[in-house]
Design an enzyme around this catalytic site. Structure first.
Site, PDB file in Angstrom:
ATOM      1  N   THR A  68       1.126  -1.735  -4.958  1.00 46.54           N
ATOM      2  CA  THR A  68       0.496  -2.401  -6.099  1.00 46.54           C
ATOM      3  C   THR A  68       1.498  -3.134  -6.991  1.00 46.54           C
ATOM      4  OG1 THR A  68      -1.320  -0.814  -6.124  1.00 46.54           O
ATOM      5  CG2 THR A  68      -0.914  -2.027  -8.164  1.00 46.54           C
ATOM      6  N   ASP A  72      -1.771   0.234 -15.640  1.00 50.92           N
ATOM      7  CA  ASP A  72      -0.806  -0.448 -16.505  1.00 50.92           C
ATOM      8  C   ASP A  72      -0.031  -1.517 -15.748  1.00 50.92           C
ATOM      9  OD1 ASP A  72       1.228   1.192 -15.133  1.00 50.92           O
ATOM     10  OD2 ASP A  72       0.658   2.785 -16.512  1.00 50.92           O
ATOM     11  N   ARG A  73       0.434  -1.206 -14.537  1.00 55.37           N
ATOM     12  CA  ARG A  73       1.232  -2.177 -13.782  1.00 55.37           C
ATOM     13  C   ARG A  73       0.401  -3.387 -13.363  1.00 55.37           C
ATOM     14  NH1 ARG A  73       0.752   2.513 -10.749  1.00 55.37           N
ATOM     15  NH2 ARG A  73      -0.301   2.386  -8.708  1.00 55.37           N
TER      16      ARG A  73
END
Length: 558
Positions: free
Chosen positions: A92, A175-176
């Site tokens: 991801t 978050d990423r």
């Protein structure tokens, strides 16, 4: 004699017409120049990343999609049918970074979701940054920034091109999935905090406090409304594109005795992280869409002639895929519901920004494998490897061969990190040590091939698996020995799907372009993930991200 007689007359005609012809040509050239557009200026660019979406989900579930979501993007836009990640590992963090930087981990530096940091000797998280504080929560979940991404993004370049007047807002459950697409200069990046909270949060990297529109959203009952049973959108008997609902290849929520529909979320709530539970259902994508629509209004995106950018990552598809596997009815239902959310988003863009006034691209951050246990039952080669067993065996070999068990510092992301200080102290040759360990690992079950850092440094690979590995290899951050497992062989549980490999099931993902400045059509020519950002940059007439290695897909641009 006749030729000589008529030559002056011919010359006179040619000379007499030349000034007129030249003037006419100049006028035509001038008209042509006026018609050439140096850039397209949509009011809004929308980047959509669907986490863990294989390309064949688009074709497999096609007949269940409505006309306003995936089909609208594909039929009225441009479909790159042979789009691939050109690096590994396919995770991801690197996926989102590569989409938006137009390059690979070898340049942008995000080599995994987490990786062993050779300078500090610790594991680091791709978006983690303890120098900043959380906004909207008292937990540490907001201590994030893009500081480990070494290059600019297409969103950064838009901000720079517009003298910071173009807005960039990035949204994801993860978050990423928000931090990396937002780049270094985003006006805001938001992700969902689960547990008892169920609120959208951020970091002091972006702001000191949440904007009113975000606090209003958090104070509403929108997220809480999804605390309800998850049943199939349509009659489950029509889900012929998926396997049996009751099978041994799927995981279960805590408190469930079987992986079958319906999933009673209110009953499962407390045992499965409360609001965190929603992320592993299609409702997480709906919550993301709800919040994206609020961002359109709250930030006045696409309301003037300065191009804005909305980056949205749909993460629930990844959570569902990891738990249930690519052939599950849960995955099918999630994509059918996502199609409805896409339709809802596109209709809102038509109304709020204006049809024909925005540009969209949709892709994924990686694909996913068939569950190896299922493949084995179908007599297809597949399997699992246990990292602990492999590491124990390798430690024994290293101690026997080199007389020390301190040589290996870390094994992660299918890479072996060696202690260069120990190697130097023992007066060993680093290249030989790498090569010896690589040869040893070739004999381990599940390992298909190995490469050394020395090979990555000394060669420039143009195709195949070495090319993919080299694009994922960062000289400052990657390890000393790189492993490639056999096809359909994973380090994972025996239920659910995962990703990370060099193989097509992980690299082949959708790429759709739609809207202002985009041609209608498709191509089966190979395109690569780093081509996305240069394509959008060419459309907008702005600089490529400063580490870009991809090329614009010229067939896409109108």
């Amino acid at each position: 004699m006749i030729k000589i007689k008529f030559l002056p007359f011919v010359l006179f005609l040619l000379m007499g017409s030349t000034p007129t012809a030249i003037k006419a040509q100049k006028r035509n050239d001038s008209d042509n120049q006026k018609s050439v557009s140096l850039q397209v200026k949509p009011k809004l660019v929308v980047g959509l990343v669907v986490d863990q979406m294989r390309y064949d989900y688009l074709t497999r579930f096609w007949d269940h999609f409505g006309d306003g979501g995936f089909k609208r993007l594909a039929n009225e836009g441009f479909n790159c049918k042979n789009n691939h990640f050109n690096y590994a590992p396919t995770y991801t963090g690197p996926g989102h970074a590569s989409v938006y930087t137009g390059t690979t981990p070898s340049v942008h530096g995000v080599i995994g979701n987490d990786w062993y940091d050779k300078e500090s000797g610790t594991s680091v998280y791709c978006a983690g940054d303890m120098t900043y504080a959380s906004v909207g929560t008292t937990s540490d979940a907001g201590k994030m920034s893009p500081h480990r991404m070494n290059t600019t993004t297409i969103t950064d370049e838009l901000r720079l091109h517009t003298q910071m007047r173009g807005k960039v807002i990035a949204i994801s459950l993860k978050d990423r999935g928000a931090v990396l697409p937002g780049g270094h200069t985003a006006n805001g990046a938001y992700w969902l905090q689960g547990g008892d909270e169920g609120n959208w949060i951020s970091s002091t990297y972006y702001m000191d406090k949440l904007p009113k529109w975000v606090t209003d959203f958090n104070a509403s009952n929108i997220v809480e409304a999804y605390k309800k049973p998850w049943n199939t959108l349509k009659d489950i008997s029509s889900y012929m594109e998926s396997g049996a609902d009751d099978n041994v290849y799927e995981g279960t929520f805590k408190g469930e005795s079987a992986s079958t529909f319906p999933h009673d979320l209110p009953t499962l709530w407390d045992a499965n992280g409360k609001f965190t539970l929603l992320k592993s259902t299609p409702f997480g994508n709906s919550i993301t869409t709800d919040f994206a629509l609020s961002a359109l209004d709250g930030e006045d995106l696409g309301k003037d002639d300065i191009t804005d950018f909305l980056a949205v990552s749909f993460s629930s598809t990844d959570y569902v895929g990891h738990m249930y596997g690519v052939d599950s009815k849960e995955v099918q239902d999630t994509y059918m519901r996502l199609d409805m959310d896409l339709e809802r988003l596109l209709k809102a863009l038509d109304k709020k920004v204006g049809k024909g006034e925005y540009t969209v691209f949709l892709t994924s951050d990686h694909g996913a494998n068939e569950v190896p246990a299922y493949l084995k039952d179908q007599k297809i080669p597949a399997g699992y490897v246990q990292v602990g067993v492999m590491q124990g065996k390798l430690n024994e070999f290293v101690e026997y061969t080199f007389g020390t068990n301190d040589l290996i510092k870390n094994i992660s992301n299918n890479q072996i990190f060696l202690d260069h200080g120990v190697i130097k102290g023992l007066d060993l040759n680093l290249e030989k040590v790498q090569q010896t360990i690589a040869h040893e690992l070739l004999g381990y079950e599940g390992v298909e091939r190995t490469y050394t850092a020395y090979q990555m440094w000394q060669n420039e690979y143009r195709q195949g698996i070495p090319y993919i590995l080299q694009n994922g290899y960062n000289q400052k951050r990657s390890g000393d020995v790189l492993l490639v497992l056999k096809p359909a062989t994973v380090q994972y549980s025996i239920t659910g799907s995962t990703h990370g490999s060099t193989y097509p099931y992980d690299t082949h993902v959708p790429l759709l372009f739609y809207g202002k400045g985009i041609k209608k059509g498709s191509t089966s020519a190979k395109t690569e993930i780093p081509d996305i950002a240069p394509t959008i940059a060419s459309l907008l007439g702005i600089s490529y991200p400063n580490g870009a290695t991809g090329q614009p897909i010229v067939e896409v641009l109108d």
